[in-house]
Scaffold this active site. Sequence first.
Site, short mmCIF file in Angstrom:
data_model
loop_
_atom_site.label_atom_id
_atom_site.label_comp_id
_atom_site.label_asym_id
_atom_site.label_seq_id
_atom_site.Cartn_x
_atom_site.Cartn_y
_atom_site.Cartn_z
N PHE A 1 -13.04 -0.06 15.52
CA PHE A 1 -13.18 -0.23 16.98
C PHE A 1 -11.83 -0.63 17.54
CE2 PHE A 1 -14.55 -3.18 20.52
CZ PHE A 1 -15.36 -2.33 21.24
N PRO B 1 -1.47 -4.94 22.30
CA PRO B 1 -0.49 -6.03 22.28
C PRO B 1 -0.56 -6.91 23.54
CG PRO B 1 0.53 -4.02 21.48
CD PRO B 1 -0.85 -3.64 21.92
N GLY C 1 -6.03 -8.52 25.38
CA GLY C 1 -6.99 -9.03 24.39
C GLY C 1 -8.25 -9.45 25.10
N ILE D 1 -6.65 -4.34 14.51
CA ILE D 1 -7.83 -3.48 14.38
C ILE D 1 -8.43 -3.59 12.98
CG2 ILE D 1 -8.70 -1.12 14.65
CD1 ILE D 1 -7.68 -2.60 17.27
N THR D 2 -9.62 -4.19 12.93
CA THR D 2 -10.30 -4.43 11.65
C THR D 2 -10.63 -3.11 10.96
OG1 THR D 2 -11.24 -6.46 12.53
CG2 THR D 2 -12.31 -5.54 10.58
N ARG E 1 -20.66 -35.50 -7.64
CA ARG E 1 -19.50 -36.39 -7.51
C ARG E 1 -19.97 -37.85 -7.41
NH1 ARG E 1 -14.12 -37.32 -8.25
NH2 ARG E 1 -13.24 -38.51 -6.52
N GLY F 1 -13.80 -33.91 -0.17
CA GLY F 1 -12.65 -34.82 -0.26
C GLY F 1 -11.41 -34.10 -0.75
N GLY F 2 -10.69 -34.73 -1.68
CA GLY F 2 -9.45 -34.14 -2.20
C GLY F 2 -9.70 -32.76 -2.78
N GLU G 1 -14.21 -10.68 18.45
CA GLU G 1 -15.32 -10.17 19.27
C GLU G 1 -15.58 -11.07 20.48
OE1 GLU G 1 -18.52 -8.09 17.45
OE2 GLU G 1 -17.36 -7.63 15.66
N1 COS Z 1 -23.11 -4.51 29.26
C1 COS Z 1 -22.98 -3.48 30.12
N2 COS Z 1 -22.05 -3.44 31.12
C2 COS Z 1 -21.24 -4.51 31.23
C3 COS Z 1 -21.33 -5.62 30.39
C4 COS Z 1 -22.32 -5.60 29.36
N3 COS Z 1 -22.47 -6.62 28.52
N4 COS Z 1 -20.40 -6.52 30.74
C5 COS Z 1 -19.74 -6.01 31.79
N5 COS Z 1 -20.26 -4.79 32.09
C6 COS Z 1 -19.86 -3.90 33.18
C7 COS Z 1 -19.97 -4.64 34.50
O1 COS Z 1 -21.28 -4.56 35.02
C8 COS Z 1 -18.96 -3.90 35.36
O2 COS Z 1 -19.55 -2.69 35.80
P1 COS Z 1 -19.54 -2.31 37.40
O3 COS Z 1 -18.08 -2.17 37.74
O4 COS Z 1 -20.29 -1.04 37.45
O5 COS Z 1 -20.18 -3.45 38.09
C9 COS Z 1 -17.86 -3.53 34.37
O6 COS Z 1 -18.48 -3.56 33.05
C10 COS Z 1 -16.71 -4.49 34.39
O7 COS Z 1 -17.21 -5.78 34.10
P2 COS Z 1 -16.48 -7.11 34.57
O8 COS Z 1 -16.12 -6.97 36.03
O9 COS Z 1 -17.32 -8.26 34.17
O10 COS Z 1 -15.12 -7.05 33.70
P3 COS Z 1 -13.95 -8.10 33.60
O11 COS Z 1 -12.71 -7.34 33.41
O12 COS Z 1 -14.01 -9.05 34.73
O13 COS Z 1 -14.21 -8.98 32.28
C11 COS Z 1 -14.87 -9.74 30.11
C12 COS Z 1 -15.11 -8.85 31.35
C13 COS Z 1 -13.84 -10.81 30.26
C14 COS Z 1 -16.20 -10.37 29.81
C15 COS Z 1 -14.46 -8.72 29.03
O14 COS Z 1 -13.16 -8.23 29.28
C16 COS Z 1 -14.52 -9.26 27.62
O15 COS Z 1 -15.59 -9.32 27.02
N6 COS Z 1 -13.36 -9.63 27.06
C17 COS Z 1 -13.25 -9.99 25.68
C18 COS Z 1 -12.99 -8.75 24.88
C19 COS Z 1 -13.31 -8.94 23.45
O16 COS Z 1 -14.37 -9.40 23.07
N7 COS Z 1 -12.36 -8.57 22.64
C20 COS Z 1 -12.53 -8.62 21.23
C21 COS Z 1 -12.06 -7.33 20.71
S1 COS Z 1 -13.13 -6.64 19.59
S2 COS Z 1 -12.83 -7.61 17.93
#
Ligand code: COS
Length: 383
Positions: free
Chosen positions: A122, A127, A130, A156-157, A269, A340-341, A364
């Site tokens: 995924f 960079p 995040g 990327i895992t 222990r 402990g240790g 995530e």
């Molecule tokens: N399911 C379905 N749709 C979703 C949703 C969900 N869980 N969460 C958000 N959406 C939709 C929203 O409804 C919105 O759609 P509309 O524009 O049609 O209303 C759109 O996606 C954008 O959502 P939002 O405005 O909430 O986005 P933001 O940019 O404000 O932020 C966060 C969302 C911060 C929650 C998001 O960027 C996030 O989860 N960040 C962390 C990312 C992450 O987990 N990274 C790890 C990488 S994978 S190891």
Amino acid sequence: MIRDPETLTLLLASISRFVAERLVPMESQVAETDQIPDDLVAEMKALGLFGMSIPEEYGGMGLTMEEEVMAGFAVAQTSPAFRSLFATNNGIGAQGIVLDGTQAQKERYLSRLASGEIIGSFALTEPDSGSDAASLRTTAVKDGEHYIVNGTKRYITNAPEAGIFTVMARSDPASKGAQGISAFIVEKDMPGLTLGATDKKMGHKGAHTCDVIFDNVRVPASNLIGGQEGLGFKTAMKVLDKGRINIAATSVGAAERMLRDAIVYARERKQFGKPIAEFQLVQAMLADSHAEIYAAKSMVLDAARRRDDGLSVSTEAACAKMFASEMCGRVADRAVQVFGGAGYLSEYGIERFYRDVRLFRIFEGSTQIQQLVIARNLLRETA
Ligand code: COS
């Protein structure tokens, strides 16, 4: 939702046996070599672990979310690196296709993911993007029957092992936010795709991450997930809702293991003439850990059942991920304290868990992102 308790019991028993007899004895070797031996990978494939959440029609087990978290509790009773190898095929590396893919995309990729023939990865993080995932800069420009993808993905895992990537890229350069993002299936052999050096990490030795670089990669338009532009961010969020429940389940399983190890050690222990398990200050650490594991497990099961009922679980997944991963960190800390240790020495293994589980509070979606998701949903619902 549990479809057939008897079949599930057999599955959980075979996973637990595999974990106890094959994986636990290999934990320190995998940590030292940073490699999971091929024979173990073959056994994981034979057990069906790569396809637990892929529908049965594509050769997977088609587990419900409740069944999947129960399998997750069992799988997490050993080093999380083992789980990491097949987790992306059940989770973030395949769910984009399962949830939103076209019929042709499902037919082309899902059975190979279910068997473990290919690993799915995924690719969301970059960079400079995040937690603020919607600000991603990787571009996908339409060119006839292809998209030309350019950009870099980070942390990327399973990228070094991956056969395909679910790549979130901006297909509409005019839109700077979530609406301009589409999701693509990119195969590792597509010209222009290269990998960075494998990252050196604090823990999770045996599970690998690296940069994925796209330099004018021509991706067939038929690999646009769902066949429609602009839905990639929502696909990613839906995938993460499920992924977060899985990380929460993993946190519960790992915490159970660490508590069990701490109890065994506390019984053996001796200090001040008796086992340290008889001292109430040690008992408090064991008791707090048990109570918190129970609370987290209940949350995970509830979130999973709600998802099986077709409800939106954005809030519950974030609650479960936040609480369970933070709980796991506290249990890891107490387990080291009980040892402990010895807890500080590699040979006892608990310090390895302490390092491994630190990641659960970050990937995530960090704890702070879960707080943000919960609070936003709460304020929206109560407006
Ligand atoms: N399911 C379905 N749709 C979703 C949703 C969900 N869980 N969460 C958000 N959406 C939709 C929203 O409804 C919105 O759609 P509309 O524009 O049609 O209303 C759109 O996606 C954008 O959502 P939002 O405005 O909430 O986005 P933001 O940019 O404000 O932020 C966060 C969302 C911060 C929650 C998001 O960027 C996030 O989860 N960040 C962390 C990312 C992450 O987990 N990274 C790890 C990488 S994978 S190891």
